[in-house]
Design an enzyme around this catalytic site. Sequence first.
Site, PDB file in Angstrom:
ATOM      1  N   SER A 121      54.444  34.826  30.994  1.00  0.00           N
ATOM      2  CA  SER A 121      55.436  34.652  29.920  1.00  0.00           C
ATOM      3  C   SER A 121      54.702  34.107  28.709  1.00  0.00           C
ATOM      4  O   SER A 121      54.783  32.945  28.372  1.00  0.00           O
ATOM      5  CB  SER A 121      56.566  33.724  30.364  1.00  0.00           C
ATOM      6  OG  SER A 121      56.102  32.413  30.585  1.00  0.00           O
ATOM      7  N   HIS A 163      58.484  34.449  36.731  1.00  0.00           N
ATOM      8  CA  HIS A 163      57.568  34.080  37.821  1.00  0.00           C
ATOM      9  C   HIS A 163      58.118  34.386  39.214  1.00  0.00           C
ATOM     10  O   HIS A 163      57.513  34.037  40.216  1.00  0.00           O
ATOM     11  CB  HIS A 163      57.218  32.589  37.738  1.00  0.00           C
ATOM     12  CG  HIS A 163      56.412  32.256  36.509  1.00  0.00           C
ATOM     13  ND1 HIS A 163      56.184  30.982  36.087  1.00  0.00           N
ATOM     14  CD2 HIS A 163      55.795  33.061  35.613  1.00  0.00           C
ATOM     15  CE1 HIS A 163      55.450  31.002  34.984  1.00  0.00           C
ATOM     16  NE2 HIS A 163      55.208  32.249  34.671  1.00  0.00           N
ATOM     17  N   GLU A 221      61.189  27.434  35.465  1.00  0.00           N
ATOM     18  CA  GLU A 221      60.572  26.384  36.286  1.00  0.00           C
ATOM     19  C   GLU A 221      61.450  25.141  36.399  1.00  0.00           C
ATOM     20  O   GLU A 221      61.962  24.647  35.394  1.00  0.00           O
ATOM     21  CB  GLU A 221      59.228  25.959  35.667  1.00  0.00           C
ATOM     22  CG  GLU A 221      58.263  27.113  35.498  1.00  0.00           C
ATOM     23  CD  GLU A 221      57.028  26.760  34.685  1.00  0.00           C
ATOM     24  OE1 GLU A 221      56.668  25.566  34.616  1.00  0.00           O
ATOM     25  OE2 GLU A 221      56.421  27.680  34.125  1.00  0.00           O
ATOM     26  N   GLU A 274      53.966  30.361  40.946  1.00  0.00           N
ATOM     27  CA  GLU A 274      53.366  29.038  40.837  1.00  0.00           C
ATOM     28  C   GLU A 274      53.596  28.201  42.093  1.00  0.00           C
ATOM     29  O   GLU A 274      53.427  26.985  42.082  1.00  0.00           O
ATOM     30  CB  GLU A 274      53.878  28.337  39.577  1.00  0.00           C
ATOM     31  CG  GLU A 274      53.449  29.112  38.319  1.00  0.00           C
ATOM     32  CD  GLU A 274      53.749  28.411  37.008  1.00  0.00           C
ATOM     33  OE1 GLU A 274      54.477  27.404  37.013  1.00  0.00           O
ATOM     34  OE2 GLU A 274      53.245  28.885  35.976  1.00  0.00           O
ATOM     35  N   ASP A 297      61.254  23.975  32.688  1.00  0.00           N
ATOM     36  CA  ASP A 297      60.735  24.892  31.676  1.00  0.00           C
ATOM     37  C   ASP A 297      61.603  26.143  31.703  1.00  0.00           C
ATOM     38  O   ASP A 297      61.341  27.074  32.467  1.00  0.00           O
ATOM     39  CB  ASP A 297      59.265  25.253  31.936  1.00  0.00           C
ATOM     40  CG  ASP A 297      58.722  26.228  30.882  1.00  0.00           C
ATOM     41  OD1 ASP A 297      59.459  26.521  29.912  1.00  0.00           O
ATOM     42  OD2 ASP A 297      57.570  26.690  31.019  1.00  0.00           O
ATOM     43  N   GLU A 323      60.559  21.879  28.613  1.00  0.00           N
ATOM     44  CA  GLU A 323      59.583  22.689  27.887  1.00  0.00           C
ATOM     45  C   GLU A 323      60.266  23.970  27.400  1.00  0.00           C
ATOM     46  O   GLU A 323      61.086  24.552  28.117  1.00  0.00           O
ATOM     47  CB  GLU A 323      58.453  23.031  28.864  1.00  0.00           C
ATOM     48  CG  GLU A 323      57.323  23.853  28.295  1.00  0.00           C
ATOM     49  CD  GLU A 323      56.304  24.156  29.394  1.00  0.00           C
ATOM     50  OE1 GLU A 323      56.062  23.267  30.244  1.00  0.00           O
ATOM     51  OE2 GLU A 323      55.789  25.285  29.434  1.00  0.00           O
ATOM     52  N   ASP A 375      55.625  25.080  24.216  1.00  0.00           N
ATOM     53  CA  ASP A 375      54.597  25.936  24.825  1.00  0.00           C
ATOM     54  C   ASP A 375      54.462  27.193  23.960  1.00  0.00           C
ATOM     55  O   ASP A 375      53.599  27.274  23.091  1.00  0.00           O
ATOM     56  CB  ASP A 375      55.006  26.240  26.275  1.00  0.00           C
ATOM     57  CG  ASP A 375      54.165  27.300  26.955  1.00  0.00           C
ATOM     58  OD1 ASP A 375      53.108  27.669  26.417  1.00  0.00           O
ATOM     59  OD2 ASP A 375      54.554  27.780  28.045  1.00  0.00           O
ATOM     60  N   LYS A 395      47.302  24.871  26.907  1.00  0.00           N
ATOM     61  CA  LYS A 395      46.750  25.907  27.785  1.00  0.00           C
ATOM     62  C   LYS A 395      45.497  26.429  27.094  1.00  0.00           C
ATOM     63  O   LYS A 395      45.596  27.078  26.040  1.00  0.00           O
ATOM     64  CB  LYS A 395      47.760  27.051  27.945  1.00  0.00           C
ATOM     65  CG  LYS A 395      49.027  26.679  28.729  1.00  0.00           C
ATOM     66  CD  LYS A 395      50.070  27.769  28.570  1.00  0.00           C
ATOM     67  CE  LYS A 395      51.172  27.675  29.618  1.00  0.00           C
ATOM     68  NZ  LYS A 395      52.290  28.607  29.298  1.00  0.00           N
ATOM     69  N   HIS A 415      48.139  24.637  33.508  1.00  0.00           N
ATOM     70  CA  HIS A 415      47.645  25.882  34.092  1.00  0.00           C
ATOM     71  C   HIS A 415      48.366  27.075  33.448  1.00  0.00           C
ATOM     72  O   HIS A 415      49.199  26.899  32.571  1.00  0.00           O
ATOM     73  CB  HIS A 415      47.938  25.876  35.609  1.00  0.00           C
ATOM     74  CG  HIS A 415      49.409  25.907  35.923  1.00  0.00           C
ATOM     75  ND1 HIS A 415      49.917  26.187  37.176  1.00  0.00           N
ATOM     76  CD2 HIS A 415      50.506  25.684  35.144  1.00  0.00           C
ATOM     77  CE1 HIS A 415      51.220  26.156  37.156  1.00  0.00           C
ATOM     78  NE2 HIS A 415      51.613  25.849  35.940  1.00  0.00           N
ATOM     79  N   LYS A 458      50.637  19.826  34.159  1.00  0.00           N
ATOM     80  CA  LYS A 458      51.549  20.774  34.810  1.00  0.00           C
ATOM     81  C   LYS A 458      50.674  21.794  35.510  1.00  0.00           C
ATOM     82  O   LYS A 458      49.957  22.553  34.858  1.00  0.00           O
ATOM     83  CB  LYS A 458      52.434  21.423  33.744  1.00  0.00           C
ATOM     84  CG  LYS A 458      53.251  22.586  34.259  1.00  0.00           C
ATOM     85  CD  LYS A 458      54.257  23.047  33.225  1.00  0.00           C
ATOM     86  CE  LYS A 458      54.004  24.487  32.852  1.00  0.00           C
ATOM     87  NZ  LYS A 458      55.219  25.187  32.430  1.00  0.00           N
TER      88      LYS A 458
HETATM   89  P1  PGA Z   1      52.692  31.743  31.869  1.00  0.00           P
HETATM   90  O1  PGA Z   1      53.869  30.686  31.805  1.00  0.00           O
HETATM   91  O2  PGA Z   1      53.232  32.772  32.805  1.00  0.00           O
HETATM   92  O3  PGA Z   1      52.618  32.289  30.469  1.00  0.00           O
HETATM   93  O4  PGA Z   1      51.447  31.090  32.294  1.00  0.00           O
HETATM   94  C1  PGA Z   1      53.805  29.373  32.138  1.00  0.00           C
HETATM   95  C2  PGA Z   1      54.694  28.605  31.223  1.00  0.00           C
HETATM   96  O5  PGA Z   1      55.579  29.175  30.559  1.00  0.00           O
HETATM   97  O6  PGA Z   1      54.519  27.399  31.096  1.00  0.00           O
HETATM   98 ZN    ZN Z   2      56.168  27.268  29.464  1.00  0.00          ZN
END
Ligand code: PGA
Ligand code: ZN
Length: 423
Positions: free
Chosen positions: A40, A153, A162, A203, A240, A283, A310, A335, A363, A386
């Site tokens: 994402s 996810h 999340e 995750e 999140d 988040e 984020d 990140k 991560h 996280k």
């Molecule tokens: P990602 O998402 O799939 O882009 O790593 C993690 C997040 O939104 O924190």
């Molecule tokens: Zn996020």
Amino acid sequence: AVRRVTARAVLDSRGNPTVEVDVVLADGSLGRAAVPSGASTGAREAVELRDGDPRRWHGRGVDRAVAHVKGEIADAVTGRDADDQAGLDAALVALDGTPTKARLGANALLGVSLATAKAAAVSHRQPLYRYLGGADARVLPVPMMNIVNGGAHADNPLDFQEFMIAPVGAESFAEAVRMGSEVFHTLRRDLLAAGHSTGVGDEGGFAPALRTAEEALDFVMAAIERAGYRAGADIGLVMDPASSEFYRAGVYAYVGEGVQRTPAEQVDYLAKLIDAYPIVSVEDPMAEDDLDGWRELTARVGDRCQLTGDDVFCTNEALVREGIRTGVGNAVLIKVNQIGTLTEALGTVNAARRAGWVAVMSHRSGETEDTTIADLAVATGCGQIKTGSLSRSDRTAKYNQLMRIEEELGASAVYGCAAASAE
Ligand code: PGA
Ligand code: ZN
């Protein structure tokens, strides 16, 4: 000085290829780093270079990025002083020459940046957190452990991505891990008893077929209490929603729940959740394109809840500065691959903290066995990390590394929240 730079494709936790880089110094010190990958992603992230050849890896190959490391980047970096991380990273950015690192690929650049730092640490016979953070690096982060997965996810109908637990009342990082593990296993039993699937998402959190945030939060609350902890005082809740993922044409379109919320209704909904549950941090509560909504929510609940950006900031210092100036949130997710070099990521951490904001080391949903971010959390002393659930080695590898660091620091180790309240 850097003697040799090489790269290869390895597998990430979703079974997709990703870039791994080896940097060898003149004294033989080896640094190795594997680059993570998001699902994402924010619109303003540095570019992850993929081959796009549908006959190989379903288009997700990284052969071009690997070739860039072995060719142009190796030529530019060989002979450079590995202790001068800022100089090396500036050279990488200049070599790429685009504002989004689209030419050589942020995945190519980041692999070299991190591997060089790790090689330099080996050369100095120091652990990475000490090499980068100096003698002050002794704060272990509070983990935000993702125990229910949804959104991009998982394949369940849950709109929010999340649901996490943060053991704020733990005495140490190791204790936080034990508390998290106990809640995770309690939640598993509860889900099973209620007839839900206990398969896990990207995750490592469970991905039951729940439809609303309230259902997920109720399960998590019950698991915390059944495991013998107080929700709030011992373990805070974190979410999140990753709301950029379901924001379309000016509305938040909840597919699992089957409702639409305008930005004003989204603010209202989140404020009510924050009041009804012991939620310590949210988040991406609002979409990256909904800055008015972000400001409204920040004004409404920013005094009593951490609001972490984020997608809206993409670890980009300029975007964070703008957010600080205009009241968009009060914390930033870090990140390293969103920005593409270690120096830039550390610059974003520093800019945030100078403004009194929290920085959360993070991560990606696609990870590897690489544990660099565990060391970065301690090096920066940012106080929060996280890095997923209490299952899947790509997630637990980071927790295990942090427990090793805590053990090594011994009596000088400080667990994040204690440090925060002592300041
Ligand atoms: P990602 O998402 O799939 O882009 O790593 C993690 C997040 O939104 O924190
Ligand atoms: Zn996020």
